[in-house]
Structures are given as structure tokens and as C-alpha cells.
Design a protein around this motif. Structure first.
Motif, short mmCIF file in Angstrom:
data_model
loop_
_atom_site.label_atom_id
_atom_site.label_comp_id
_atom_site.label_asym_id
_atom_site.label_seq_id
_atom_site.Cartn_x
_atom_site.Cartn_y
_atom_site.Cartn_z
N ALA A 198 123.35 30.97 -21.87
CA ALA A 198 121.99 30.83 -21.36
C ALA A 198 122.04 30.12 -20.03
CB ALA A 198 121.11 30.06 -22.35
N GLY A 199 120.90 30.18 -19.29
CA GLY A 199 120.81 29.51 -18.00
C GLY A 199 119.68 28.52 -17.95
N ASP A 200 119.25 28.04 -19.10
CA ASP A 200 118.18 27.04 -19.16
C ASP A 200 118.70 25.84 -19.94
OD1 ASP A 200 115.05 26.45 -19.02
OD2 ASP A 200 115.75 25.95 -21.05
N ASP A 201 118.50 24.65 -19.41
CA ASP A 201 119.09 23.46 -20.01
C ASP A 201 118.57 23.16 -21.41
OD1 ASP A 201 120.79 22.98 -17.95
OD2 ASP A 201 119.57 21.41 -17.01
N LEU A 202 117.28 23.36 -21.65
CA LEU A 202 116.75 23.07 -22.98
C LEU A 202 117.31 24.05 -24.00
CD1 LEU A 202 115.04 21.32 -24.76
CD2 LEU A 202 113.03 22.68 -24.14
N VAL A 203 117.41 25.32 -23.62
CA VAL A 203 118.01 26.31 -24.52
C VAL A 203 119.48 25.96 -24.78
CG1 VAL A 203 118.70 28.73 -24.77
CG2 VAL A 203 116.42 28.16 -23.88
N LEU A 204 120.21 25.60 -23.74
CA LEU A 204 121.61 25.22 -23.92
C LEU A 204 121.74 24.01 -24.85
CD1 LEU A 204 122.82 25.66 -20.24
CD2 LEU A 204 123.63 26.97 -22.21
N LYS A 205 120.84 23.06 -24.72
CA LYS A 205 120.85 21.89 -25.60
C LYS A 205 120.59 22.30 -27.04
CE LYS A 205 118.73 17.34 -26.26
NZ LYS A 205 117.73 16.38 -25.73
N ARG A 206 119.61 23.18 -27.24
CA ARG A 206 119.31 23.64 -28.60
C ARG A 206 120.40 24.53 -29.17
NH1 ARG A 206 112.86 24.61 -27.23
NH2 ARG A 206 112.25 22.42 -27.57
#
Length: 394
Positions: free
Chosen positions: A229-237
Motif C-alpha cells: 500500500a501507499g498510505d501510512d494508516l493502511v500500512l499501519k493497519r
């Protein structure tokens, strides 16, 4: 019905499965039908069951054997399928005894390029992934064993090897990491002309491995990253270990150090909770990183994983987002290919003798046939959306 000279193997899933199937092909008996399964998502399990049923209908008299992650994760469910004659466990599927072969029965495979599995399992437990359940903890084949296998392949005519693993960048043979393996392999097998690495976790690329990717001519300039993914919140989840800026900095450094490097990436579209803004960040990262070889998958929940319990994105939305990611990457690939018209590329000619790949993994279609397994200079004369056309230099 006469027996086939080799077993028929249907391979699902990852590059490591491809490498393992190459070994199984040398071990299994003639006339058998084998499914090397994938269980990373619910859709993968569904596809495995459908593949087994199709293969049984097509090969009613064959011994049908199933191995791989799907049967490791759901042994009872697959054990109850009437189409299956025998199951071979994931942990023993590369042992000659599992297939009735002698311990020294493995023979090198084809004549151009080989997938070689060197690492298995994973310790990271991403929220979408069931791989630790199917393949266990991170473990590596000893460096000496890997070098011996690849030396035998090169002696048999292989020109290119792709090192594969579930979490390849975490390769660790008693403290010796992936960079050490690559360094020793290049020194001890001087006849190996081209080396590729399968998908790499960007967080695990250390300076030694970075130097090999950017400075070693026999390591091909095609780096495939497990970005997801390229979104930090998605990567964290997802419980990934990198963030967007780290991935883009790595890509920028790779390209600055070796301009011809092509970037590939694994990406998931429609991960649980992903909204339009989060998706837009992933879409934008393809252009920012010039990702020309994107392997994109719409998210499919896997029972028992944390992500399966999160708020889900509508599957139709996930499919649409996946299509948009693929289209963005395809446009960048088309532009990259057009920029190579007029250049001379070293192409490894593969079956059937009229196709091959450049060092940066662009497909080339040749104007005339050339001996399979040869690396030859090719003048690029045209570019289509997904491949080049070229003429062999006399």
C-alpha cells in the motif's frame, strides 16, 4: 490412457511455489497430476478447490496429489475432497521420499532460467496474511547448499537464476543474510550470468544488499518490492514495517545509484477501512515511484487473520481500485518501453526461441528465431503497450 513422461503440475500462488514445483517435477512419478496450492486468501482457497476438481475431470485416471499452503491450513477440508488421492505436507514436499524418488534423483530443469527457493516461512504476521500458518517461521537453506544447487543448474545450461522465498530479504543462515548469500554465490559460481531476486521487503534491504542491487552487473536491474500500500494508516493497519516515505526514499536511492533499474511492487487494493483518500495515496505512489511492474490484487479476506475482522471494503470497489492501479502502472510501463526504441539490449532468449527478457525484465519479441538459452544483443525497433520488438545483431 498412456502415462505422461513427466508429472503434470498446476502451480498456484507465489514465486516460491514456482521454484518448489520445479523440484517436485524431478521427483514425482510419471503420469501423476499435482496441485501445488495457495492458501493466502479465501479466494486462493476457493481457486485451489476449483483447480483440483478441474484437474480430476481432465485426468480421471491419474493419481491426484495436492501439496502447498492450502492443504497445510485446512487439512481436514481438503482431506475430505473425494477428488484427491493423496496429500503431501508443505514441510516435506521437497523430500524425495515424499514422492517415492531416490535421494539423489533431483536433476536440473530447463535451459534458460530457474526459480530457486532459498528461504521459507515468515515471522512478521501482517494482518492480512496467513502465510505463517501455512509455512511456519522464517528459515533459510544453508548457503553452501544453495551454491551447490545453483552450480549444478549453471553446469546444466541455466543462464539466469531467480532467488525466491516467502520473505526473501529476511534470509538468515546463522547470521549470514541475503547479501552474504548473493556475494558468495557470485564469487563461487562465476558461470552464473544473470541473477534476479524475487519480492523484497523494503524495510529489510540493508546497505550491503543495496550495494549489490545497484553496483553488481550480474544482479539484474529489476527490483520488486513488497509495498502492499501507499498510505501510512493502511500500512499501519496491515502491520507492515515500512511507511510510504521510506519506500519512496528507497526507490529514489535505487534509481539515483543505477538509472536503468525498473521498479516492481506487490500492491493490495481495497484493504479493510481503505477510503478514497487512502487509495489515492497508493495510486499516486505508482507515479511517484515509477512502478512499471505492479502485481496488484484486490483484497480478499482470509479467515483467522486480524484483517478479516476489520470493516470491509465492498469487493466491487476493491476490484475497481485494483484495475485503476494496474492501468496506472501499465501506462508507465508503456512509456518506459517507448523510451528504449533504438537502444541495444542484452536479451536472454527463452522458449520458443522468439521471445526473451532484457536485464530490466522487459519482454522482447524477436523478428526471427534464435537459439534458446543464449544471451544476445538486440536492437529495439518498436514498442507495444507491454513488450518490445527487436532484431538480433548479426
Amino acid at each position: 490412457m498412456s502415462a505422461s513422461p513427466q508429472p503434470e503440475i498446476v502451480t498456484l500462488g507465489c514465486r516460491l511455489n514456482i521454484a518448489e514445483s520445479d523440484t517436485i517435477r524431478q521427483l514425482a512419478g510419471a503420469g501423476t497430476a499435482i496441485v501445488n496450492s495457495c492458501g493466502v486468501t479465501q479466494q486462493a482457497l476457493k481457486d485451489t478447490r476449483a483447480t483440483i476438481r478441474r484437474l480430476r475431470r481432465r485426468r480421471p485416471d491419474a493419481e491426484l496429489i495436492v501439496t502447498g499452503c492450502a492443504v497445510a491450513m485446512e487439512p481436514d477440508a481438503f482431506g475430505a475432497m473425494p477428488e484427491i488421492d493423496r496429500i503431501v505436507g508443505n514441510s516435506v514436499k521437497l523430500l524425495p521420499a515424499s514422492w517415492g524418488a531416490r535421494p539423489n534423483a533431483v536433476r536440473p530443469g530447463g535451459v534458460t532460467r530457474a526459480f530457486v527457493g532459498v528461504q521459507n516461512g515468515c515471522d512478521h504476521h501482517c494482518t492480512f496474511c496467513a502465510i505463517p500458518q501455512g509455512r511456519g517461521a522464517n528459515r533459510a537453506d544453508p548457503i553452501a547448499d544453495v551454491i551447490a544447487r545453483i552450480a549444478a543448474l549453471v553446469a546444466a545450461g541455466q543462464r539466469e537464476v531467480i532467488l525466491s522465498g516467502v520473505d526473501l530479504a529476511s534470509y538468515d543462515d546463522h547470521g549470514a543474510g541475503l547479501a552474504v548469500l548473493v556475494e558468495r554465490l557470485l564469487v563461487q559460481v562465476p558461470g552464473l550470468e544473470r541473477l534476479r531476486l524475487s519480492s523484497l521487503d523494503p524495510h529489510a534491504i540493508d546497505e550491503a544488499l543495496f550495494a549489490l542491487l545497484t553496483q553488481e552487473a550480474r544482479v539484474m536491474p529489476h527490483v520488486h518490492l513488497s509495498l502492499q500500500a501507499g498510505d501510512d494508516l493502511v500500512l499501519k493497519r496491515m502491520r507492515r514495517r515500512h511507511r510510504r516515505a521510506e519506500a519512496l526514499r528507497l526507490i529514489e536511492r535505487l534509481k539515483a545509484a543505477r538509472a536503468e533499474i525498473a521498479i516492481g511492487a506487490d500492491l493490495i487494493a481495497g484493504f479493510p477501512t481503505e477510503d478514497d483518500a487512502m487509495f489515492a495515496n497508493t495510486l499516486a505512489m505508482i507515479a511517484e515511484g515509477e512502478i512499471t511492474h505492479a502485481h496488484v490484487f484486490p483484497y480478499s479476506p482470509r479467515r483467522g487473520t486480524p484483517a478479516a475482522r476489520m470493516p470491509q471494503v465492498d469487493p466491487a470497489v476493491a476490484r475497481d481500485r485494483a484495475a485503476r492501479l494496474r492501468a496506472e502502472s501499465a501506462a508507465l510501463l508503456s512509456r518506459r518501453l517507448r523510451s528504449q526504441i533504438g537502444s541495444v539490449q542484452q536479451v536472454l532468449v527463452e522458449r520458443p526461441g522468439t521471445r526473451g527478457h532484457t536485464p530490466d525484465f522487459a519482454e522482447v519479441r524477436l523478428a526471427s528465431s534464435y537459439p534458446v538459452g543464449q544471451v544476445t544483443g538486440v536492437t529495439i525497433t518498436a514498442a507495444a503497450a507491454d513488450h518490445l520488438t527487436g532484431t538480433i545483431i548479426a
